[in-house]
Design a protein around this motif. Structure first.
Motif, PDB file in Angstrom:
ATOM      1  N   ASN A 112      14.777  22.511 -50.456  1.00 25.66           N
ATOM      2  CA  ASN A 112      15.636  23.449 -49.736  1.00 25.66           C
ATOM      3  C   ASN A 112      16.333  22.680 -48.619  1.00 25.66           C
ATOM      4  O   ASN A 112      15.716  22.387 -47.599  1.00 25.66           O
ATOM      5  CB  ASN A 112      14.808  24.607 -49.178  1.00 25.66           C
ATOM      6  CG  ASN A 112      15.654  25.627 -48.457  1.00 25.66           C
ATOM      7  OD1 ASN A 112      16.881  25.525 -48.437  1.00 25.66           O
ATOM      8  ND2 ASN A 112      15.006  26.606 -47.871  1.00 25.66           N
ATOM      9  N   ILE A 113      17.614  22.374 -48.822  1.00 24.86           N
ATOM     10  CA  ILE A 113      18.315  21.568 -47.816  1.00 24.86           C
ATOM     11  C   ILE A 113      18.695  22.375 -46.583  1.00 24.86           C
ATOM     12  O   ILE A 113      19.188  21.814 -45.608  1.00 24.86           O
ATOM     13  CB  ILE A 113      19.566  20.885 -48.407  1.00 24.86           C
ATOM     14  CG1 ILE A 113      20.562  21.910 -48.913  1.00 24.86           C
ATOM     15  CG2 ILE A 113      19.178  19.898 -49.480  1.00 24.86           C
ATOM     16  CD1 ILE A 113      21.892  21.319 -49.296  1.00 24.86           C
ATOM     17  N   ASN A 114      18.442  23.684 -46.600  1.00 22.56           N
ATOM     18  CA  ASN A 114      18.666  24.482 -45.398  1.00 22.56           C
ATOM     19  C   ASN A 114      17.515  24.337 -44.419  1.00 22.56           C
ATOM     20  O   ASN A 114      17.653  24.652 -43.245  1.00 22.56           O
ATOM     21  CB  ASN A 114      18.858  25.964 -45.761  1.00 22.56           C
ATOM     22  CG  ASN A 114      20.144  26.191 -46.524  1.00 22.56           C
ATOM     23  OD1 ASN A 114      21.139  25.533 -46.261  1.00 22.56           O
ATOM     24  ND2 ASN A 114      20.112  27.105 -47.474  1.00 22.56           N
ATOM     25  N   ASP A 115      16.368  23.857 -44.898  1.00 26.10           N
ATOM     26  CA  ASP A 115      15.205  23.628 -44.056  1.00 26.10           C
ATOM     27  C   ASP A 115      15.363  22.269 -43.369  1.00 26.10           C
ATOM     28  O   ASP A 115      15.433  21.238 -44.041  1.00 26.10           O
ATOM     29  CB  ASP A 115      13.947  23.652 -44.921  1.00 26.10           C
ATOM     30  CG  ASP A 115      12.673  23.481 -44.118  1.00 26.10           C
ATOM     31  OD1 ASP A 115      12.740  23.468 -42.866  1.00 26.10           O
ATOM     32  OD2 ASP A 115      11.603  23.365 -44.740  1.00 26.10           O
ATOM     33  N   PRO A 116      15.428  22.241 -42.031  1.00 25.47           N
ATOM     34  CA  PRO A 116      15.627  20.960 -41.321  1.00 25.47           C
ATOM     35  C   PRO A 116      14.557  19.918 -41.619  1.00 25.47           C
ATOM     36  O   PRO A 116      14.824  18.725 -41.595  1.00 25.47           O
ATOM     37  CB  PRO A 116      15.606  21.350 -39.841  1.00 25.47           C
ATOM     38  CG  PRO A 116      15.889  22.815 -39.814  1.00 25.47           C
ATOM     39  CD  PRO A 116      15.387  23.373 -41.107  1.00 25.47           C
ATOM     40  N   ASP A 117      13.339  20.362 -41.919  1.00 26.45           N
ATOM     41  CA  ASP A 117      12.272  19.409 -42.224  1.00 26.45           C
ATOM     42  C   ASP A 117      12.521  18.677 -43.541  1.00 26.45           C
ATOM     43  O   ASP A 117      12.111  17.534 -43.708  1.00 26.45           O
ATOM     44  CB  ASP A 117      10.925  20.134 -42.305  1.00 26.45           C
ATOM     45  CG  ASP A 117      10.499  20.714 -40.960  1.00 26.45           C
ATOM     46  OD1 ASP A 117      10.961  20.188 -39.929  1.00 26.45           O
ATOM     47  OD2 ASP A 117       9.722  21.683 -40.966  1.00 26.45           O
ATOM     48  N   GLN A 118      13.185  19.334 -44.488  1.00 28.31           N
ATOM     49  CA  GLN A 118      13.428  18.733 -45.801  1.00 28.31           C
ATOM     50  C   GLN A 118      14.762  18.004 -45.889  1.00 28.31           C
ATOM     51  O   GLN A 118      15.006  17.288 -46.852  1.00 28.31           O
ATOM     52  CB  GLN A 118      13.356  19.804 -46.888  1.00 28.31           C
ATOM     53  CG  GLN A 118      11.974  20.361 -47.076  1.00 28.31           C
ATOM     54  CD  GLN A 118      11.886  21.298 -48.263  1.00 28.31           C
ATOM     55  OE1 GLN A 118      12.828  21.440 -49.023  1.00 28.31           O
ATOM     56  NE2 GLN A 118      10.740  21.929 -48.431  1.00 28.31           N
ATOM     57  N   GLN A 119      15.621  18.162 -44.897  1.00 24.79           N
ATOM     58  CA  GLN A 119      16.944  17.542 -44.968  1.00 24.79           C
ATOM     59  C   GLN A 119      16.872  16.020 -44.954  1.00 24.79           C
ATOM     60  O   GLN A 119      17.549  15.358 -45.740  1.00 24.79           O
ATOM     61  CB  GLN A 119      17.827  18.036 -43.821  1.00 24.79           C
ATOM     62  CG  GLN A 119      18.324  19.444 -44.019  1.00 24.79           C
ATOM     63  CD  GLN A 119      19.142  19.952 -42.854  1.00 24.79           C
ATOM     64  OE1 GLN A 119      19.227  19.310 -41.808  1.00 24.79           O
ATOM     65  NE2 GLN A 119      19.745  21.112 -43.023  1.00 24.79           N
ATOM     66  N   SER A 120      16.057  15.455 -44.086  1.00 27.78           N
ATOM     67  CA  SER A 120      15.984  13.984 -44.033  1.00 27.78           C
ATOM     68  C   SER A 120      15.338  13.429 -45.300  1.00 27.78           C
ATOM     69  O   SER A 120      15.766  12.401 -45.821  1.00 27.78           O
ATOM     70  CB  SER A 120      15.230  13.528 -42.786  1.00 27.78           C
ATOM     71  OG  SER A 120      13.887  13.964 -42.832  1.00 27.78           O
ATOM     72  N   ALA A 121      14.325  14.118 -45.819  1.00 26.95           N
ATOM     73  CA  ALA A 121      13.687  13.665 -47.061  1.00 26.95           C
ATOM     74  C   ALA A 121      14.668  13.746 -48.227  1.00 26.95           C
ATOM     75  O   ALA A 121      14.721  12.845 -49.068  1.00 26.95           O
ATOM     76  CB  ALA A 121      12.446  14.499 -47.351  1.00 26.95           C
TER      77      ALA A 121
END
Length: 168
Positions: A112-121
């Motif tokens: 989910n690229i809307n989740d800031p935690d998953q954006q960098s990953a």
């Protein structure tokens, strides 16, 4: 029965609301400007990324099929192929990397690229995928340079036998 009993009309300064016809603006008023993509909804970045990943995955499947066909040819010809070991190594490496990219695409598609935690990953995973795809492309250019076309496997001067008939 008159239509007016079932369709009340309300008038507010400059705007007329009619339950049957919806909202209509006075000629002096300008309609509001709303920028949307599609029919009444905005762009969903997660859905866009998922569709993009699926499209790239389909191209990967096409390349995977081509490499499997090349591998079948090289294995059927065997060591009579001039570059048998090199071709076997390059095609196998390409196939392994393509399977790895396919798995990475599936993992990336589930993020989910809307989740800031998953954006960098997701960004790092995208960069790894790009590097792998570049390596796969270079490998397939090298594979193509060695040629997979049908070779004349008979040494010069040796006749070819078809159905117990000699052909010179």
């Amino acid at each position: 029965m008159p239509d007016r009993l079932f369709t009340p009309t309300y008038t507010v300064e400059g705007v007329e609301y009619n339950a049957k016809n919806g909202v209509s603006l006075n000629s002096r008023m300008e309609p509001p400007s709303v920028t949307t993509v599609g029919v009444g909804k905005g762009l969903d970045p997660n859905q866009y990324a998922t569709k993009k990943t699926v499209a790239q995955g389909m191209l990967d499947v096409a390349l995977l099929t081509a490499n499997a066909s090349q591998l079948k040819y090289v294995l059927s010809v065997g060591e009579a192929h001039e570059f048998y070991h090199i071709m076997l190594g390059l095609i196998t490496t390409s196939l392994v990397l393509q399977v790895a990219v396919g798995v990475l695409f599936m993992i990336n598609g589930m993020m989910n690229i809307n989740d800031p935690d998953q954006q960098s990953a997701a960004n790092i995973l995208n960069n790894v995928i790009v590097v792998f795809v570049f390596i796969i492309s270079v490998l397939n250019v090298i594979i193509s340079s060695f040629g997979i076309e049908n070779m004349n496997l008979n040494p010069p001067g040796v006749p070819i036998k078809l159905n117990n008939t000699k052909i010179k």
